[in-house]
Design a protein around this motif. Sequence first.
Motif, PDB file in Angstrom:
ATOM      1  N   CYS A  89       0.855  -1.180   0.000  1.00  0.00           N
ATOM      2  CA  CYS A  89       0.000   0.000   0.000  1.00  0.00           C
ATOM      3  C   CYS A  89       0.896   1.236   0.000  1.00  0.00           C
ATOM      4  O   CYS A  89       1.847   1.322   0.779  1.00  0.00           O
ATOM      5  CB  CYS A  89      -0.900  -0.021   1.232  1.00  0.00           C
ATOM      6  N   ALA A  94      -2.526   5.216   2.420  1.00  0.00           N
ATOM      7  CA  ALA A  94      -2.751   5.086   3.855  1.00  0.00           C
ATOM      8  C   ALA A  94      -3.284   6.393   4.447  1.00  0.00           C
ATOM      9  O   ALA A  94      -4.215   6.388   5.260  1.00  0.00           O
ATOM     10  CB  ALA A  94      -1.452   4.684   4.549  1.00  0.00           C
ATOM     11  N   LEU A 121       3.815   0.430   2.447  1.00  0.00           N
ATOM     12  CA  LEU A 121       3.439  -0.352   3.611  1.00  0.00           C
ATOM     13  C   LEU A 121       3.241  -1.804   3.188  1.00  0.00           C
ATOM     14  O   LEU A 121       2.721  -2.077   2.101  1.00  0.00           O
ATOM     15  CB  LEU A 121       2.144   0.162   4.236  1.00  0.00           C
ATOM     16  N   VAL A 123       1.099  -4.027   3.565  1.00  0.00           N
ATOM     17  CA  VAL A 123      -0.276  -4.419   3.857  1.00  0.00           C
ATOM     18  C   VAL A 123      -1.161  -3.926   2.717  1.00  0.00           C
ATOM     19  O   VAL A 123      -0.886  -2.894   2.094  1.00  0.00           O
ATOM     20  CB  VAL A 123      -0.753  -3.822   5.199  1.00  0.00           C
ATOM     21  N   ARG A 125      -4.448  -2.194   1.107  1.00  0.00           N
ATOM     22  CA  ARG A 125      -5.183  -1.016   1.562  1.00  0.00           C
ATOM     23  C   ARG A 125      -6.443  -1.380   2.350  1.00  0.00           C
ATOM     24  O   ARG A 125      -6.716  -0.804   3.402  1.00  0.00           O
ATOM     25  CB  ARG A 125      -5.567  -0.155   0.356  1.00  0.00           C
ATOM     26  N   LEU A 128      -5.606  -2.515   5.808  1.00  0.00           N
ATOM     27  CA  LEU A 128      -5.212  -1.376   6.633  1.00  0.00           C
ATOM     28  C   LEU A 128      -6.441  -0.615   7.100  1.00  0.00           C
ATOM     29  O   LEU A 128      -6.541  -0.224   8.274  1.00  0.00           O
ATOM     30  CB  LEU A 128      -4.285  -0.449   5.842  1.00  0.00           C
ATOM     31  N   ARG A 129      -7.391  -0.416   6.206  1.00  0.00           N
ATOM     32  CA  ARG A 129      -8.619   0.288   6.570  1.00  0.00           C
ATOM     33  C   ARG A 129      -9.390  -0.484   7.638  1.00  0.00           C
ATOM     34  O   ARG A 129      -9.962   0.104   8.552  1.00  0.00           O
ATOM     35  CB  ARG A 129      -9.494   0.488   5.337  1.00  0.00           C
ATOM     36  N   ILE A 228       2.771  -0.850  11.512  1.00  0.00           N
ATOM     37  CA  ILE A 228       2.663  -1.665  10.308  1.00  0.00           C
ATOM     38  C   ILE A 228       4.018  -1.617   9.587  1.00  0.00           C
ATOM     39  O   ILE A 228       4.476  -0.534   9.192  1.00  0.00           O
ATOM     40  CB  ILE A 228       1.566  -1.148   9.355  1.00  0.00           C
TER      41      ILE A 228
END
Length: 237
Positions: A89, A94, A121, A123, A125, A128-129, A228
């Motif tokens: 991501c 982010a 990142l 991860v 998206r 992450l959300r 993260i």
Amino acid sequence: MNRPGASRLDSELTNLELLGLLSSRIIHDLKNKLAVISGHAQFAEMSKQNPQVATSGMAIIKRVSEEAGKHVEALAKLRRTLPTERHECEPAEALAVLTELLAGRQGWELRAPNTGSLSKLAVERRWLRFILRHFLSACSGAQGVVIVDQARGEVPAEGADVAPLFPDRQCFRVRISYAAAPGEKPPLNEDPILQFQTLAVYELIRKLEGGLVQQAGPDGREEIVILIPLVQTPARA
């Protein structure tokens, strides 16, 4: 504050994906228990001093534990069907997620100093959300600040809900600080759906090799720190 989605699972994530996150922990715990049951059952069968009835009962325990083990293996196969590749991501994505989640929340502020040099990142998206929404939705304070920066994953293991697997790795750090109402205590959440989501969030952070700390901050404020890992970022000297 009513928590969005309190009566259902997050619509952005499938039940299968959430089950997959939790299955690793479930499998580990069940296998340990089944190994103990099976081992004691085999020992009882081999012992000539046990009465015949007890031996017969132990045989049943052994058979049932073996059947349960097959169910655990089936759950493991389900877990392995989920994608295992590392998703990424962009930092801008982010920040966009945080901006969206804080939209309409008066008294809340997003600070992102020195994020221009951040790398990607490790991860996806939407995952992450899912993490950020879970914790922000639980913040009951009318005022708060979310600070985003880059930091090592160093947190005291004894004080962490989830301790980073690699504490020297550079991370995308999200610090959520809010003023709790005087004397307010978090309500006991008995909603099984939200309990399920909480377990899934914790397991996801572990899967990402990240970290999580929830603690009392200065001046009576509550603080949540989420780490993260960044993609291919060696530790700084």
